[in-house]
Scaffold this motif. Structure first.
Motif, PDB file in Angstrom:
ATOM      1  N   GLU A   1       0.827  -1.212   0.000  1.00 20.47           N
ATOM      2  CA  GLU A   1       0.000   0.000   0.000  1.00 20.47           C
ATOM      3  C   GLU A   1       0.856   1.255   0.000  1.00 20.47           C
ATOM      4  O   GLU A   1       0.451   2.299  -0.503  1.00 20.47           O
ATOM      5  N   ALA A   2       2.065   1.155   0.575  1.00 19.32           N
ATOM      6  CA  ALA A   2       2.977   2.294   0.614  1.00 19.32           C
ATOM      7  C   ALA A   2       3.748   2.456  -0.695  1.00 19.32           C
ATOM      8  O   ALA A   2       4.533   3.388  -0.850  1.00 19.32           O
ATOM      9  N   GLY A   3       3.534   1.518  -1.631  1.00 23.31           N
ATOM     10  CA  GLY A   3       4.139   1.668  -2.947  1.00 23.31           C
ATOM     11  C   GLY A   3       5.409   0.866  -3.182  1.00 23.31           C
ATOM     12  O   GLY A   3       6.052   1.026  -4.224  1.00 23.31           O
ATOM     13  N   TYR A   4       5.805   0.007  -2.262  1.00 21.14           N
ATOM     14  CA  TYR A   4       6.998  -0.807  -2.469  1.00 21.14           C
ATOM     15  C   TYR A   4       6.717  -1.889  -3.509  1.00 21.14           C
ATOM     16  O   TYR A   4       5.647  -2.474  -3.540  1.00 21.14           O
ATOM     17  N   THR A   5       7.708  -2.166  -4.335  1.00 18.08           N
ATOM     18  CA  THR A   5       7.580  -3.226  -5.337  1.00 18.08           C
ATOM     19  C   THR A   5       7.966  -4.562  -4.712  1.00 18.08           C
ATOM     20  O   THR A   5       8.625  -4.603  -3.656  1.00 18.08           O
ATOM     21  N   LYS A   6       7.595  -5.644  -5.365  1.00 19.85           N
ATOM     22  CA  LYS A   6       7.953  -6.980  -4.885  1.00 19.85           C
ATOM     23  C   LYS A   6       9.472  -7.121  -4.785  1.00 19.85           C
ATOM     24  O   LYS A   6       9.991  -7.684  -3.820  1.00 19.85           O
ATOM     25  N   GLU A   7      10.193  -6.583  -5.757  1.00 21.83           N
ATOM     26  CA  GLU A   7      11.655  -6.665  -5.753  1.00 21.83           C
ATOM     27  C   GLU A   7      12.250  -5.921  -4.559  1.00 21.83           C
ATOM     28  O   GLU A   7      13.192  -6.409  -3.923  1.00 21.83           O
ATOM     29  N   GLN A   8      11.712  -4.751  -4.254  1.00 23.75           N
ATOM     30  CA  GLN A   8      12.196  -3.991  -3.090  1.00 23.75           C
ATOM     31  C   GLN A   8      11.905  -4.752  -1.799  1.00 23.75           C
ATOM     32  O   GLN A   8      12.763  -4.829  -0.913  1.00 23.75           O
ATOM     33  N   ILE A   9      10.709  -5.292  -1.697  1.00 17.98           N
ATOM     34  CA  ILE A   9      10.316  -6.033  -0.488  1.00 17.98           C
ATOM     35  C   ILE A   9      11.203  -7.255  -0.309  1.00 17.98           C
ATOM     36  O   ILE A   9      11.651  -7.547   0.810  1.00 17.98           O
ATOM     37  N   ASP A  10      11.496  -7.972  -1.388  1.00 22.20           N
ATOM     38  CA  ASP A  10      12.326  -9.177  -1.307  1.00 22.20           C
ATOM     39  C   ASP A  10      13.736  -8.879  -0.818  1.00 22.20           C
ATOM     40  O   ASP A  10      14.380  -9.744  -0.227  1.00 22.20           O
ATOM     41  N   LYS A  11      14.234  -7.656  -1.045  1.00 22.14           N
ATOM     42  CA  LYS A  11      15.585  -7.287  -0.634  1.00 22.14           C
ATOM     43  C   LYS A  11      15.663  -6.799   0.824  1.00 22.14           C
ATOM     44  O   LYS A  11      16.752  -6.647   1.364  1.00 22.14           O
ATOM     45  N   MET A  12      14.524  -6.550   1.438  1.00 22.67           N
ATOM     46  CA  MET A  12      14.511  -6.030   2.811  1.00 22.67           C
ATOM     47  C   MET A  12      14.922  -7.110   3.808  1.00 22.67           C
ATOM     48  O   MET A  12      14.481  -8.254   3.704  1.00 22.67           O
ATOM     49  N   PRO A  13      15.752  -6.746   4.798  1.00 23.17           N
ATOM     50  CA  PRO A  13      16.146  -7.739   5.800  1.00 23.17           C
ATOM     51  C   PRO A  13      14.950  -8.239   6.623  1.00 23.17           C
ATOM     52  O   PRO A  13      14.952  -9.377   7.095  1.00 23.17           O
ATOM     53  N   GLU A  14      13.920  -7.414   6.763  1.00 23.73           N
ATOM     54  CA  GLU A  14      12.722  -7.846   7.493  1.00 23.73           C
ATOM     55  C   GLU A  14      12.070  -9.043   6.799  1.00 23.73           C
ATOM     56  O   GLU A  14      11.545  -9.936   7.473  1.00 23.73           O
ATOM     57  N   THR A  15      12.116  -9.056   5.477  1.00 21.22           N
ATOM     58  CA  THR A  15      11.524 -10.159   4.722  1.00 21.22           C
ATOM     59  C   THR A  15      12.206 -11.471   5.084  1.00 21.22           C
ATOM     60  O   THR A  15      11.547 -12.470   5.372  1.00 21.22           O
ATOM     61  N   LYS A  16      13.539 -11.476   5.092  1.00 21.64           N
ATOM     62  CA  LYS A  16      14.274 -12.683   5.465  1.00 21.64           C
ATOM     63  C   LYS A  16      14.002 -13.044   6.925  1.00 21.64           C
ATOM     64  O   LYS A  16      13.814 -14.219   7.259  1.00 21.64           O
ATOM     65  N   ALA A  17      13.974 -12.042   7.802  1.00 23.47           N
ATOM     66  CA  ALA A  17      13.713 -12.303   9.226  1.00 23.47           C
ATOM     67  C   ALA A  17      12.357 -12.972   9.406  1.00 23.47           C
ATOM     68  O   ALA A  17      12.225 -13.949  10.153  1.00 23.47           O
ATOM     69  N   TYR A  18      11.339 -12.466   8.711  1.00 21.79           N
ATOM     70  CA  TYR A  18      10.011 -13.074   8.801  1.00 21.79           C
ATOM     71  C   TYR A  18      10.017 -14.498   8.253  1.00 21.79           C
ATOM     72  O   TYR A  18       9.463 -15.415   8.865  1.00 21.79           O
ATOM     73  N   LYS A  19      10.633 -14.698   7.096  1.00 17.58           N
ATOM     74  CA  LYS A  19      10.655 -16.038   6.499  1.00 17.58           C
ATOM     75  C   LYS A  19      11.373 -17.038   7.396  1.00 17.58           C
ATOM     76  O   LYS A  19      10.936 -18.181   7.550  1.00 17.58           O
ATOM     77  N   ASP A  20      12.472 -16.609   8.013  1.00 17.88           N
ATOM     78  CA  ASP A  20      13.196 -17.480   8.950  1.00 17.88           C
ATOM     79  C   ASP A  20      12.328 -17.838  10.151  1.00 17.88           C
ATOM     80  O   ASP A  20      12.284 -18.987  10.585  1.00 17.88           O
ATOM     81  N   ALA A  21      11.622 -16.829  10.698  1.00 19.39           N
ATOM     82  CA  ALA A  21      10.785 -17.054  11.893  1.00 19.39           C
ATOM     83  C   ALA A  21       9.572 -17.922  11.567  1.00 19.39           C
ATOM     84  O   ALA A  21       9.117 -18.694  12.417  1.00 19.39           O
ATOM     85  N   ILE A  22       9.051 -17.810  10.352  1.00 17.70           N
ATOM     86  CA  ILE A  22       7.929 -18.662   9.954  1.00 17.70           C
ATOM     87  C   ILE A  22       8.401 -20.112   9.857  1.00 17.70           C
ATOM     88  O   ILE A  22       7.720 -21.031  10.301  1.00 17.70           O
ATOM     89  N   LYS A  23       9.584 -20.302   9.285  1.00 19.38           N
ATOM     90  CA  LYS A  23      10.152 -21.637   9.152  1.00 19.38           C
ATOM     91  C   LYS A  23      10.460 -22.239  10.533  1.00 19.38           C
ATOM     92  O   LYS A  23      10.217 -23.416  10.778  1.00 19.38           O
ATOM     93  N   ASP A  24      11.014 -21.412  11.440  1.00 20.92           N
ATOM     94  CA  ASP A  24      11.359 -21.862  12.794  1.00 20.92           C
ATOM     95  C   ASP A  24      11.192 -20.686  13.752  1.00 20.92           C
ATOM     96  O   ASP A  24      12.021 -19.777  13.757  1.00 20.92           O
ATOM     97  N   PRO A  25      10.123 -20.686  14.568  1.00 23.09           N
ATOM     98  CA  PRO A  25       9.880 -19.570  15.488  1.00 23.09           C
ATOM     99  C   PRO A  25      11.004 -19.299  16.492  1.00 23.09           C
ATOM    100  O   PRO A  25      11.027 -18.251  17.121  1.00 23.09           O
ATOM    101  N   ASP A  26      11.962 -20.219  16.605  1.00 23.99           N
ATOM    102  CA  ASP A  26      13.134 -19.960  17.456  1.00 23.99           C
ATOM    103  C   ASP A  26      14.154 -19.073  16.750  1.00 23.99           C
ATOM    104  O   ASP A  26      15.063 -18.539  17.375  1.00 23.99           O
ATOM    105  N   ASP A  27      14.021 -18.918  15.431  1.00 19.22           N
ATOM    106  CA  ASP A  27      15.005 -18.195  14.635  1.00 19.22           C
ATOM    107  C   ASP A  27      14.648 -16.707  14.538  1.00 19.22           C
ATOM    108  O   ASP A  27      14.392 -16.175  13.457  1.00 19.22           O
ATOM    109  N   ILE A  28      14.621 -16.051  15.698  1.00 13.51           N
ATOM    110  CA  ILE A  28      14.314 -14.614  15.747  1.00 13.51           C
ATOM    111  C   ILE A  28      15.501 -13.820  16.285  1.00 13.51           C
ATOM    112  O   ILE A  28      15.416 -12.611  16.445  1.00 13.51           O
ATOM    113  N   TRP A  29      16.621 -14.514  16.543  1.00 10.49           N
ATOM    114  CA  TRP A  29      17.767 -13.882  17.185  1.00 10.49           C
ATOM    115  C   TRP A  29      18.868 -13.565  16.188  1.00 10.49           C
ATOM    116  O   TRP A  29      19.195 -14.379  15.337  1.00 10.49           O
ATOM    117  N   CYS A  30      19.437 -12.380  16.330  1.00  5.17           N
ATOM    118  CA  CYS A  30      20.549 -11.952  15.483  1.00  5.17           C
ATOM    119  C   CYS A  30      21.746 -12.877  15.699  1.00  5.17           C
ATOM    120  O   CYS A  30      22.143 -13.125  16.830  1.00  5.17           O
TER     121      CYS A  30
END
Length: 128
Positions: free
Chosen positions: A60-89
């Motif tokens: 809604e804020a206008g980010y493209t799929k490519e921009q979203i895929d490059k965000m570290p938050e995207t990887k952090a979320y995907k890791d946490a979905i795969k394993d909820p213990d994987d939320i630590w730096c």
């Protein structure tokens, strides 16, 4: 007796509860761990729903799929979905001035508590 010996003696006499020396403590830890393992799939689903809302906000804020895929938050979320213990730096990048503060009440990676996030990987360095 020297002061150092006195302190060591007192420390040695302190009752320490560890899994190694306290069967009741070991049982309690095992029960909490077993409960967490049962709840993990539900937690992963909660994080997945949270991520979906996050993506909606970004789109809604206008980010493209490519921009979203490059965000570290995207990887952090995907890791946490795969394993909820994987939320630590684990990147080792953070320092006190290299973290973001997350307020209490806003969910991120399934955590509502306040905490600090690494600016590089956007995973938690500290909670609470």
């Amino acid at each position: 007796m020297k002061l150092g010996q006195s302190i060591l003696k007192n420390l040695n006499e302190i009752e320490v509860h560890t899994v190694d020396n306290d069967p009741l403590w070991a049982k309690a830890v095992a029960e909490v761990n077993a409960q967490w393992e049962k709840e993990k799939p539900g937690v992963a689903e909660d994080i997945k729903a949270e991520y979906k809302e996050y993506l909606k906000t970004l789109k809604e804020a206008g980010y493209t799929k490519e921009q979203i895929d490059k965000m570290p938050e995207t990887k952090a979320y995907k890791d946490a979905i795969k394993d909820p213990d994987d939320i630590w730096c684990e990147c080792g990048y953070y320092s006190d001035d290299e973290t973001y503060y997350k307020e209490y009440g806003e969910f991120y990676l399934g955590v509502e508590s306040e905490g600090y996030l690494c600016k590089k990987c956007m995973k938690f360095t500290q909670i609470g």
